[in-house]
Scaffold this motif. Structure first.
Motif, mmCIF file in Angstrom:
data_model
loop_
_atom_site.group_PDB
_atom_site.id
_atom_site.type_symbol
_atom_site.label_atom_id
_atom_site.label_comp_id
_atom_site.label_asym_id
_atom_site.label_seq_id
_atom_site.Cartn_x
_atom_site.Cartn_y
_atom_site.Cartn_z
ATOM 1 N N VAL A 100 53.654 -54.932 27.509
ATOM 2 C CA VAL A 100 54.972 -54.587 28.030
ATOM 3 C C VAL A 100 55.527 -55.773 28.816
ATOM 4 O O VAL A 100 54.811 -56.353 29.643
ATOM 5 N N PRO A 101 56.781 -56.169 28.588
ATOM 6 C CA PRO A 101 57.328 -57.317 29.309
ATOM 7 C C PRO A 101 57.368 -57.086 30.820
ATOM 8 O O PRO A 101 57.575 -55.960 31.287
ATOM 9 N N ASP A 102 57.203 -58.177 31.579
ATOM 10 C CA ASP A 102 57.223 -58.076 33.031
ATOM 11 C C ASP A 102 58.586 -57.645 33.562
ATOM 12 O O ASP A 102 58.692 -57.142 34.681
ATOM 13 N N GLY A 103 59.628 -57.859 32.763
ATOM 14 C CA GLY A 103 60.962 -57.447 33.184
ATOM 15 C C GLY A 103 61.111 -55.949 33.314
ATOM 16 O O GLY A 103 62.045 -55.466 33.964
ATOM 17 N N VAL A 104 60.215 -55.185 32.701
ATOM 18 C CA VAL A 104 60.176 -53.734 32.891
ATOM 19 C C VAL A 104 59.286 -53.479 34.102
ATOM 20 O O VAL A 104 58.061 -53.586 34.024
ATOM 21 N N SER A 105 59.894 -53.172 35.224
ATOM 22 C CA SER A 105 59.152 -53.092 36.478
ATOM 23 C C SER A 105 58.471 -51.735 36.638
ATOM 24 O O SER A 105 58.695 -50.805 35.863
ATOM 25 N N TYR A 106 57.646 -51.627 37.677
ATOM 26 C CA TYR A 106 57.042 -50.344 38.030
ATOM 27 C C TYR A 106 56.862 -50.306 39.536
ATOM 28 O O TYR A 106 56.755 -51.332 40.201
ATOM 29 N N GLY A 107 56.825 -49.101 40.082
ATOM 30 C CA GLY A 107 56.646 -48.933 41.510
ATOM 31 C C GLY A 107 55.189 -48.714 41.860
ATOM 32 O O GLY A 107 54.516 -49.582 42.408
ATOM 33 N N ALA A 108 54.684 -47.540 41.526
ATOM 34 C CA ALA A 108 53.291 -47.208 41.827
ATOM 35 C C ALA A 108 52.367 -47.829 40.778
ATOM 36 O O ALA A 108 52.604 -47.675 39.575
ATOM 37 N N PRO A 109 51.283 -48.519 41.198
ATOM 38 C CA PRO A 109 50.369 -49.154 40.239
ATOM 39 C C PRO A 109 49.361 -48.162 39.672
ATOM 40 O O PRO A 109 48.153 -48.358 39.736
ATOM 41 N N THR A 110 49.852 -47.079 39.110
ATOM 42 C CA THR A 110 48.981 -46.075 38.516
ATOM 43 C C THR A 110 49.745 -45.342 37.427
ATOM 44 O O THR A 110 50.929 -45.614 37.187
ATOM 45 N N PHE A 111 49.078 -44.401 36.760
ATOM 46 C CA PHE A 111 49.656 -43.719 35.601
ATOM 47 C C PHE A 111 49.516 -42.216 35.774
ATOM 48 O O PHE A 111 48.464 -41.715 36.195
ATOM 49 N N VAL A 112 50.567 -41.489 35.420
ATOM 50 C CA VAL A 112 50.572 -40.046 35.602
ATOM 51 C C VAL A 112 49.680 -39.361 34.568
ATOM 52 O O VAL A 112 49.621 -39.777 33.402
ATOM 53 N N GLU A 113 48.997 -38.334 34.994
ATOM 54 C CA GLU A 113 48.218 -37.466 34.115
ATOM 55 C C GLU A 113 48.934 -36.144 33.908
ATOM 56 O O GLU A 113 48.984 -35.614 32.800
ATOM 57 N N SER A 114 49.501 -35.607 34.990
ATOM 58 C CA SER A 114 50.260 -34.360 34.907
ATOM 59 C C SER A 114 51.202 -34.288 36.104
ATOM 60 O O SER A 114 51.029 -34.999 37.096
ATOM 61 N N ALA A 115 52.209 -33.423 35.994
ATOM 62 C CA ALA A 115 53.174 -33.257 37.078
ATOM 63 C C ALA A 115 53.723 -31.841 37.048
ATOM 64 O O ALA A 115 53.977 -31.277 35.981
ATOM 65 N N LYS A 116 53.916 -31.281 38.235
ATOM 66 C CA LYS A 116 54.452 -29.927 38.346
ATOM 67 C C LYS A 116 55.221 -29.812 39.656
ATOM 68 O O LYS A 116 54.708 -30.196 40.711
ATOM 69 N N GLY A 117 56.435 -29.299 39.578
ATOM 70 C CA GLY A 117 57.225 -29.122 40.782
ATOM 71 C C GLY A 117 57.523 -30.447 41.449
ATOM 72 O O GLY A 117 58.204 -31.305 40.892
ATOM 73 N N ALA A 118 56.991 -30.647 42.660
ATOM 74 C CA ALA A 118 57.190 -31.895 43.395
ATOM 75 C C ALA A 118 55.887 -32.668 43.549
ATOM 76 O O ALA A 118 55.776 -33.515 44.443
ATOM 77 N N LEU A 119 54.915 -32.394 42.685
ATOM 78 C CA LEU A 119 53.611 -33.040 42.791
ATOM 79 C C LEU A 119 53.290 -33.825 41.525
ATOM 80 O O LEU A 119 53.557 -33.373 40.402
ATOM 81 N N LEU A 120 52.690 -35.012 41.720
ATOM 82 C CA LEU A 120 52.267 -35.880 40.632
ATOM 83 C C LEU A 120 50.753 -36.079 40.700
ATOM 84 O O LEU A 120 50.213 -36.308 41.786
ATOM 85 N N ASN A 121 50.082 -36.006 39.566
ATOM 86 C CA ASN A 121 48.646 -36.256 39.497
ATOM 87 C C ASN A 121 48.401 -37.448 38.586
ATOM 88 O O ASN A 121 48.912 -37.488 37.458
ATOM 89 N N ASP A 122 47.619 -38.435 39.073
ATOM 90 C CA ASP A 122 47.390 -39.618 38.252
ATOM 91 C C ASP A 122 46.067 -39.529 37.499
ATOM 92 O O ASP A 122 45.311 -38.559 37.632
ATOM 93 N N VAL A 123 45.805 -40.562 36.700
ATOM 94 C CA VAL A 123 44.656 -40.544 35.788
ATOM 95 C C VAL A 123 43.322 -40.654 36.518
ATOM 96 O O VAL A 123 42.274 -40.395 35.922
ATOM 97 N N ASP A 124 43.362 -41.025 37.805
ATOM 98 C CA ASP A 124 42.132 -41.149 38.574
ATOM 99 C C ASP A 124 41.920 -39.987 39.541
ATOM 100 O O ASP A 124 41.079 -40.064 40.444
ATOM 101 N N GLY A 125 42.676 -38.911 39.356
ATOM 102 C CA GLY A 125 42.468 -37.727 40.178
ATOM 103 C C GLY A 125 43.206 -37.726 41.499
ATOM 104 O O GLY A 125 42.971 -36.845 42.344
ATOM 105 N N ASN A 126 44.105 -38.672 41.714
ATOM 106 C CA ASN A 126 44.902 -38.691 42.939
ATOM 107 C C ASN A 126 46.123 -37.797 42.789
ATOM 108 O O ASN A 126 46.731 -37.725 41.713
ATOM 109 N N GLN A 127 46.492 -37.129 43.876
ATOM 110 C CA GLN A 127 47.693 -36.298 43.871
ATOM 111 C C GLN A 127 48.697 -36.853 44.874
ATOM 112 O O GLN A 127 48.340 -37.191 46.002
ATOM 113 N N PHE A 128 49.957 -36.936 44.437
ATOM 114 C CA PHE A 128 51.024 -37.504 45.253
ATOM 115 C C PHE A 128 52.161 -36.491 45.413
ATOM 116 O O PHE A 128 52.467 -35.733 44.492
#
Length: 450
Positions: A28-56
């Protein structure tokens, strides 16, 4: 402090995210930026869960796209039902009724006591592009006026209308011709000798002079304005200015376009933020939260203006897809049933009360502002000089992520933290997220002093 919702188990990025980041940087080109250095696994309501088991806790809402919450059951059920029937036929090939029903509802909800028509597109930039096409076709004029600090998209026309150079326009010219930028009120940075109304009157006079020094009004097809400037840090104009520009448009036969792409669908406590100002835009552009994450946008406008284009002059392959329209109808159902406009007002009250407390605690906060649940903090090096502190905002966001909160940066000077949490967020999630933000500011402030 113990957390009920935010739960960061590993250092960011975690092991799975690190592997995905490496693959991402390879393809992916660097011109496509990102905020959080992680990847979503699932999301519901106002909560995000990443691939390493973290919840935000999500205070970003995919940059204002998730007002109705992640994966709301009403939206999911509507999409599952639609996928089982048909996915896409192309509205300009064989039409489908979800397009008509969604258009009818938006025409009824949009501000304006006149008859309206609605067309659907794919993205906010495409909606703004088409609004300009429609305005030029109807007025037979070429010039377009936007405002300093405004953001309208990343295509050639919308990039030309955008009033901030980096990162959107730098080295991407030449830009579209006949685009002009008028001054916009930044009340926090107004001259000390002026109150808000005096400042608005002063800027309106500059807009009038603009017609003398820059472009004659007889050549102007449209003014385009965000009711609250999003990318520039949630800059809120006062009613006097918005109404003054609107009246100037009426006086000179210029169309008034409201860019409601980030402000629409309950974010400010109303379906459309222009309702706060008591004006009736000739054209309204919408996207982001209108379909809870499905790619769709629209132009809503006066019937006579919208009908001036001939058959085949407007449209596109995926414009107003069945899935987008069904998701949009589901969002309107959620907004009505769960009273999301009223909820946005309550969220805003809680956020601004917390901001007031934080302002008293942290000298790094120069200003806090909001309209409904569209709220922001502006960081400065000194409250007297108001010198922007562009290093503070990203540090605050980093500290927040490490504690389980996702938020966004913005600002003309890149010194603003903006909040766009889903409007379905619970009081408990909201309170915890605001506590984390406060802790993050404290940590960033201490770090800045060391």
């Amino acid at each position: 402090m113990s957390r009920q919702f935010a739960n960061v188990k590993t250092e960011l990025p975690g092991p799975k995210a690190k592997e995905l980041l490496e693959r991402r940087h390879n393809v992916v080109p660097d011109g496509v930026s990102y905020g959080a250095p992680t990847f979503v696994e699932s999301a519901k309501g106002a909560l995000l869960n990443d691939v390493d088991g973290n919840q935000f806790i999500d205070f970003a809402g995919a940059i204002g796209v998730i007002n109705a919450g992640h994966s709301h059951d009403t939206v999911v059920n509507a999409l599952q039902d639609q996928v089982a029937k048909y996915i896409h036929t192309g509205f300009n090939v064989m039409m489908y009724d979800p397009y008509i029903e969604f258009a009818e509802k938006l025409a009824e909800l949009a501000p304006g006591s006149f008859d309206k028509k609605v067309m659907f597109l794919n993205s906010g930039a495409e909606a703004n592009e088409n609004a300009i096409k429609i305005a030029r076709k109807y007025t037979k004029r070429q010039a377009v006026v936007s405002f300093t600090g405004g953001f309208h998209g990343r295509t050639l026309m919308t990039m030309s209308m955008t009033g901030k150079v980096k990162p959107y326009k730098f080295e991407y010219g030449p830009f579209a011709p006949e685009i002009y930028h008028a001054p916009f009120p930044y009340n926090y940075r107004r001259p000390e000798s002026m109150d808000e109304d005096d400042y608005a009157d002063y800027l309106l006079k500059q807009v009038e002079n603009f017609f003398i020094t820059e472009v004659d009004p007889s050549q102007v097809a449209a003014f385009i304005m965000e009711p609250v400037q999003g990318e520039s840090g949630f800059i809120i104009p006062n009613k006097t200015f918005v109404q003054g520009v609107y009246e100037l448009c009426k006086q000179h036969g210029v169309l008034f376009i409201a860019d409601e792409i980030q402000t629409g669908f309950g974010r400010t406590g109303k379906y459309f933020a222009m309702e706060h100002y008591g004006v009736e835009p000739d054209l309204v552009t919408v996207s982001k939260s209108m379909a809870a994450g499905l790619p769709i946008s629209g132009v809503i406008g006066r019937k006579d203006i919208m009908d001036d284009a001939g058959a085949g002059e407007l449209g596109g392959t995926y414009c107003g897809s069945p899935l987008g329209c069904r998701a949009g109808l589901a969002v309107l159902e959620i907004m009505e049933n769960e009273k999301l406009n009223e909820r946005a007002v309550k969220i805003g009250e809680k956020v601004m009360a917390k901001f007031n407390d934080m302002y008293d605690r942290f000298d790094a906060i120069g200003d806090y502002r909001g309209l409904g649940a569209m709220c922001a903090l502006e960081f400065v090096k000194d409250r007297v000089s108001k010198e922007p502190d562009k290093e503070m905002a990203p540090q605050v966001l980093k500290e927040a992520r490490e504690r389980g909160l996702i938020a966004l940066k913005a600002g003309v000077y890149d010194n603003v933290v903006r909040l766009l949490m889903p409007l379905v967020i619970t009081d408990e999630q909201l309170a915890e997220g605001l506590d984390i933000l406060e802790e993050a500011i404290e940590a960033a402030t201490v770090g800045a002093k060391v």
